[in-house]
Design a protein around this motif. Structure first.
Motif, PDB file in Angstrom:
ATOM      1  N   GLU A  28      34.914  48.731  44.266  1.00 11.23           N
ATOM      2  CA  GLU A  28      33.974  48.914  43.024  1.00 11.23           C
ATOM      3  C   GLU A  28      34.222  47.421  42.290  1.00 11.23           C
ATOM      4  O   GLU A  28      33.563  46.932  41.473  1.00 11.23           O
ATOM      5  N   MET A  29      35.614  47.073  42.142  1.00 10.77           N
ATOM      6  CA  MET A  29      36.011  45.663  41.629  1.00 10.77           C
ATOM      7  C   MET A  29      35.052  44.501  42.022  1.00 10.77           C
ATOM      8  O   MET A  29      34.581  43.689  41.347  1.00 10.77           O
ATOM      9  N   CYS A  30      34.838  44.535  43.494  1.00 16.11           N
ATOM     10  CA  CYS A  30      34.010  43.553  44.002  1.00 16.11           C
ATOM     11  C   CYS A  30      32.648  43.546  43.383  1.00 16.11           C
ATOM     12  O   CYS A  30      32.046  42.442  43.291  1.00 16.11           O
ATOM     13  N   GLU A  31      32.328  44.841  43.589  1.00 22.53           N
ATOM     14  CA  GLU A  31      30.666  44.945  43.046  1.00 22.53           C
ATOM     15  C   GLU A  31      30.561  44.558  41.468  1.00 22.53           C
ATOM     16  O   GLU A  31      29.300  44.066  41.323  1.00 22.53           O
ATOM     17  N   LYS A  32      31.274  45.023  40.805  1.00 22.03           N
ATOM     18  CA  LYS A  32      31.281  44.730  39.528  1.00 22.03           C
ATOM     19  C   LYS A  32      31.773  43.438  38.959  1.00 22.03           C
ATOM     20  O   LYS A  32      31.210  42.821  37.976  1.00 22.03           O
ATOM     21  N   LEU A  33      32.541  42.740  39.751  1.00 22.53           N
ATOM     22  CA  LEU A  33      33.287  41.311  39.055  1.00 22.53           C
ATOM     23  C   LEU A  33      33.506  40.341  39.997  1.00 22.53           C
ATOM     24  O   LEU A  33      33.147  39.135  39.763  1.00 22.53           O
ATOM     25  N   LEU A  34      34.190  40.503  41.221  1.00 23.23           N
ATOM     26  CA  LEU A  34      34.862  39.582  42.134  1.00 23.23           C
ATOM     27  C   LEU A  34      33.692  38.920  42.832  1.00 23.23           C
ATOM     28  O   LEU A  34      34.046  37.605  43.188  1.00 23.23           O
TER      29      LEU A  34
END
Lengths: 79, 79
Positions: A60-66
């Motif tokens: 989820e972090m990848c999809e949203k920010l990283l």
């Protein structure tokens, strides 16, 4: 729990950073470098202790920010 | 022959990029992210077909260009 995220530009997306490195290696006299792609790596220390839950959170972090998923692909390693 | 070089800031060297990512993850509501370190990954396509020779060449590339060995450490994977 530690997670390592590798973010690379997708195949076909122009990578000027990689081209610059390739050109600089050539200038320094390194022969036989056919292609260079540059990406980023993000190491996360997570409080989460369950590997499956950690992977879901990191995704989820990848999809949203990283990662910019329009032009970048990412891979996640949980350790 | 492909080589993958990972360059990270050495332990103890301040990593403002990592701190910014950590802070941004917090702002997005991700809990339990204790630390973030950001580095770079460089993928090289080499004409060299011998793994040992390729590793020696890539090590020299790291020392001369890819990593700033004063503040960065690097690791090489040959595949």
């Amino acid at each position: 729990m530690k997670a390592k995220v590798t973010v690379m530009l997708k195949t076909g997306v122009l990578d000027p950073q990689g081209e610059a490195v390739k050109s600089a290696l050539g200038s320094l006299g390194f022969q036989g470098v056919d292609a260079v792609r540059q990406g980023k790596v993000i190491e996360l220390d997570l409080a989460e202790t369950d590997a499956a839950a950690a992977e879901i959170a990191v995704k989820e972090m990848c999809e949203k920010l990283l990662a910019n998923t329009v032009i970048e692909s990412y891979s996640i390693e949980i350790a």
